[in-house]
Design an enzyme around this catalytic site. Structure first.
Site, short mmCIF file in Angstrom:
data_model
loop_
_atom_site.label_atom_id
_atom_site.label_comp_id
_atom_site.label_asym_id
_atom_site.label_seq_id
_atom_site.Cartn_x
_atom_site.Cartn_y
_atom_site.Cartn_z
N ASP A 241 -103.37 85.64 63.01
CA ASP A 241 -104.03 85.17 61.79
C ASP A 241 -105.46 85.70 61.81
OD1 ASP A 241 -101.77 83.77 61.11
OD2 ASP A 241 -102.47 81.87 61.94
N ASP A 401 -93.16 79.34 53.38
CA ASP A 401 -93.86 78.17 53.93
C ASP A 401 -93.23 76.89 53.38
OD1 ASP A 401 -95.84 79.39 55.55
OD2 ASP A 401 -97.02 79.86 53.77
#
Length: 551
Positions: A241, A401
């Site tokens: 990330d 997600d």
């Protein structure tokens, strides 16, 4: 080496191949005009994208006949992936004709017993073999003990008619296809050497160092069928990330439910777990089969050409020779001066900077909603469709997600539900998985079943399956979610969220038959080294790639 040229028709990631060649100490010149082919003494055609897009581009740029003339001249030629497929008469992928140098048609994989695209590391069984011809190993260093990186939905089935051309075959599921061809001055691979770690770099070195011309009369040909078996390996993926910290520096971070700041009274700075380029190189050396970058900073005020993640990819691809995926920001963007770039343009810029796949998140949810609103008919306008058409389905990853929504009875919702052994807060025995957008901050009236099936229909080639309920817990993957998604689609699935120890990787591979598993924080913090994961999974009987020896 003077006279080494590369034919780039303008699609996909060729930067990694250039970096691999330069790492070996060679310079390579781009073919910019059909007349350049007459100057070439060795030619590499890196095939990235779809068959029809490649052949149409070759025709439009006037390369077809000069390319045929070059190959007929007897000078060394190497084709990679679609660069190999274009050598055949045609492909089921397109109505466009191939170069017709090798007899046969490229065909779509059946998906009866495997995920398609064939995406990952697999072995290549050498069919032709001779130790040396003028200093050049006839198998170009292809070794049955190595695995190489494949990413394709179409392949050439092996037949006796191709025996003289076939250098190596590979089995995937029940299908045996041609994974490398060689005849005289022609050498091609269906797999990507430049993405196959040091094993692939050694193969490139063999082509570059040798004469590139083989005396076919001295070759021993083995029967590829009796000893063939599927040696497709599971992938271990390291995810980074990446975002800007308060000083404007790009750092790799990780948090709990997207909270990436240190826990201090003043809110704390962005958690810094390392620099993205350095960390990616470490993971490559530790044996990661793939690296995924997730851009979690918008960079909305940057011109597209100056997006910081482009430089991250360029620098990473100089030292990392496994596939690179980039996620975040793959959408239509507008520069500060008002210039508009389509999602296809944005993806193309990432591919040219070193990415092999792009990951689409929130925009995939919107595309699926549009698909259902249009009576399940693709209209050709979504980023998924346009990128897949130009670069192939294998270039498009959908990042999902989802989060659990519990119900007491399936009749309480119109969405696809599962019965779960893990009851909800009020004892509910059923749940459905709601898709979210904007980094998980907004739920939509769309379940994960609807999303993944729509995205497969739109042309996506892989699902990166996160789980908001598991993120940061180190309690293991959501096995129920993964099984449910695997049962709904035929494209590969990457399990994500929740890994905390090597046993979790073993469990997800054995209980869901997922193609790959991803982790982030446990790798960054060295809580669970990649080597330990691979050693444990291999000991449990699951096929995984070993760590390459250096050049």
């Amino acid at each position: 080496m003077s006279g080494l040229y590369m034919l780039d028709y303008g699609a996909g990631n060729v930067r990694s191949l250039v970096n691999a060649v330069e790492k070996l100490g060679y310079n390579i010149t781009f073919v910019k005009d059909p007349s350049d082919l007459k100057k070439a003494e060795k030619l590499i055609f890196p095939g990235v994208g779809a068959f029809g897009h490649a052949m149409d581009a070759l025709q439009a740029k006037g390369y077809v006949e000069p390319l045929k003339e070059y190959i007929a001249s007897g000078k060394p030629y190497m084709g990679i992936c679609v660069g190999m497929q274009t050598m055949f008469e045609g492909s089921e992928e397109s109505r466009s004709k191939g170069l017709g140098i090798i007899p046969g048609v490229v065909k779509h994989f059946s998906s009866a017993d495997k995920a398609v695209p064939h995406m990952g590391w697999n072995a290549a069984q050498v069919v032709k073999e001779q130790t040396e011809v003028d200093g050049q190993a006839v198998n170009y260093g292809i070794n049955k003990d190595n695995v190489y990186y494949f990413v394709h939905s179409y392949a050439v089935p092996y037949t006796e008619a191709l025996k003289d051309w076939t250098l190596a075959t590979t089995q995937y599921g029940n299908e045996i296809f041609v994974s490398a061809v060689q005849k005289g001055n022609v050498f091609c691979t269906q797999f990507h050497p430049e993405k196959s770690g040091y094993a692939g770099i050694k193969l490139l070195r063999s082509f570059l160092q040798g004469t590139g011309i083989v005396d076919d009369s001295k070759i021993k040909i083995h029967d590829p069928l009796p000893s063939s078996k599927d040696l497709f390996t599971k992938r271990i993926i390291a995810c980074l990330d990446v975002r800007a910290n308060d000083n404007g520096d790009l750092v790799v971070t990780k948090g709990d439910q997207y909270d990436v700041r240190e826990k201090t009274e003043d809110g704390g700075d962005v958690r810094n777990l390392g620099k993205p380029v350095e960390l990616a190189k470490r993971y490559f050396e530790e044996g990661a089969d793939e690296i995924a970058f997730l851009n979690i900073t918008s960079f909305r005020n940057c011109p597209m050409q100056d997006l910081p993640m482009l430089e991250v990819l360029r620098r990473t691809s100089e030292t990392v020779f496994v596939p690179l995926t980039i996620g975040g920001g793959i959408r239509d963007v507008t520069d500060p001066d008002g210039k508009v770039h389509s999602a296809l343009d944005v993806a193309g810029e990432y591919f040219r900077s070193g990415a092999d796949k792009v990951s689409i998140g929130s925009d995939a949810v919107y595309a699926a909603e549009k698909y259902y609103a249009n009576d399940c008919i693709p209209d050709g306008t979504t980023a998924i469709e346009n990128i897949a058409k130009a670069y192939g389905a294998q270039a498009v990853v959908i990042s999902v997600d989802p989060k659990r929504v519990y119900v007491k009875d399936p009749s309480e919702t119109t969405h696809h539900v599962i019965e779960t052994p893990y009851p909800g807060p009020n004892g509910e025995k059923y749940c459905w998985y709601q898709c979210t957008v904007k980094g998980g901050r907004e739920g939509r009236d769309l379940d994960v079943h609807q999303l993944v099936t729509a995205c497969q229909k739109l042309g996506a080639g892989e699902i990166l399956l996160n789980c908001m309920d598991k993120d940061g817990t180190n309690s293991g993957y959501d096995i129920e979610l993964i099984k449910d998604v695997k049962s709904a689609i035929t494209i590969p699935v990457v399990a994500s969220s929740g890994a905390g120890n090597p046993q979790h990787f073993e469990q997800v591979f054995k209980e869901t038959n997922v193609e790959s598993a991803l982790a982030a924080g446990i790798f960054h913090r060295r809580e669970v080294p990649i080597e330990d994961v691979k050693a444990h999974v291999k000991k449990s009987g699951v096929l995984v790639r070993g760590v390459d020896a250096e050049l």
